[in-house]
Design a protein around this motif. Structure first.
Motif, PDB file in Angstrom:
ATOM      1  N   LYS A 144       0.858  -1.186   0.000  1.00 50.11           N
ATOM      2  CA  LYS A 144       0.000   0.000   0.000  1.00 50.11           C
ATOM      3  C   LYS A 144       0.889   1.229   0.000  1.00 50.11           C
ATOM      4  O   LYS A 144       1.727   1.394   0.880  1.00 50.11           O
ATOM      5  N   LYS A 145       0.699   2.072  -0.989  1.00 46.10           N
ATOM      6  CA  LYS A 145       1.413   3.341  -1.087  1.00 46.10           C
ATOM      7  C   LYS A 145       0.362   4.436  -0.966  1.00 46.10           C
ATOM      8  O   LYS A 145      -0.338   4.753  -1.933  1.00 46.10           O
ATOM      9  N   LEU A 146       0.264   5.015   0.246  1.00 45.37           N
ATOM     10  CA  LEU A 146      -0.790   5.983   0.540  1.00 45.37           C
ATOM     11  C   LEU A 146      -0.207   7.341   0.898  1.00 45.37           C
ATOM     12  O   LEU A 146       0.932   7.447   1.347  1.00 45.37           O
ATOM     13  N   GLY A 147      -1.012   8.376   0.713  1.00 48.12           N
ATOM     14  CA  GLY A 147      -0.602   9.731   1.078  1.00 48.12           C
ATOM     15  C   GLY A 147       0.340  10.326   0.054  1.00 48.12           C
ATOM     16  O   GLY A 147       0.262  10.042  -1.136  1.00 48.12           O
ATOM     17  N   CYS A 148       1.254  11.159   0.507  1.00 47.82           N
ATOM     18  CA  CYS A 148       2.227  11.833  -0.366  1.00 47.82           C
ATOM     19  C   CYS A 148       3.490  10.988  -0.433  1.00 47.82           C
ATOM     20  O   CYS A 148       4.490  11.287   0.203  1.00 47.82           O
TER      21      CYS A 148
END
Length: 162
Positions: free
Chosen positions: A29-33
């Motif tokens: 999971k690659k979330l946000g900035c």
């Protein structure tokens, strides 16, 4: 289990860098900035990947995602007005793109190419994208960090300034 995330510069210095994400029998999971790149190569075999593309740090212009999925799922979190183009996808066996809103907006264009082998791509927009980000361990870590620092969490809404 093999998990890889690399950013490789293209031979052309004016070209945008490509972020490569590889997950075999694993979830990423690659979330946000988490990135500033506009080009992605996603290779997943019997796993899942979540890509948050709502960050204001991503450079202006079209976002390109090249996928090679085998018995896998990729979830893409995009703004409400994003234009998702998956015309150039090739399907082998059962595969599909799930975009429940059914309409594209006039915002940033996300172009998806590559091949799906018994796999699917889920497009979550707006509020559903926010909920998808909030129901994760990364969000809980971000809330704890924000509370400790006296700031606001950014995983649920990357446009919010930390």
């Amino acid at each position: 289990m093999n998990t890889t995330l690399t950013t490789t510069p293209d031979p052309d210095p004016d070209a945008t860098p490509t972020t490569r994400i590889q997950a075999h029998y694993n979830s990423i999971k690659k979330l946000g900035c988490w990135t500033e790149a506009r080009r992605f190569e996603v290779r997943v075999r019997r796993g899942s990947v979540v890509l948050d593309l709502r960050s204001p740090h991503i450079e202006d212009g079209d976002i390109e995602i090249d996928v090679a999925l085998d018995h896998s799922m990729v979830k893409i979190l995009v703004p409400e007005d994003a234009d998702v183009d998956h015309w150039d996808l090739r399907y082998t066996g059962r595969g599909r793109v799930k975009d429940w809103t059914g309409h594209n907006g006039e915002g940033r264009r996300v172009r998806i190419t590559g091949e799906l082998r018994h796999a699917e791509i889920r497009v979550h927009r707006g509020g559903i994208a926010t909920l998808s980000a909030m129901f994760s361990r990364e969000y809980v870590k971000d809330v704890r960090r924000a509370h400790k620092d006296g700031t606001f969490p950014t995983v649920d809404d990357p446009t919010r300034v930390a």
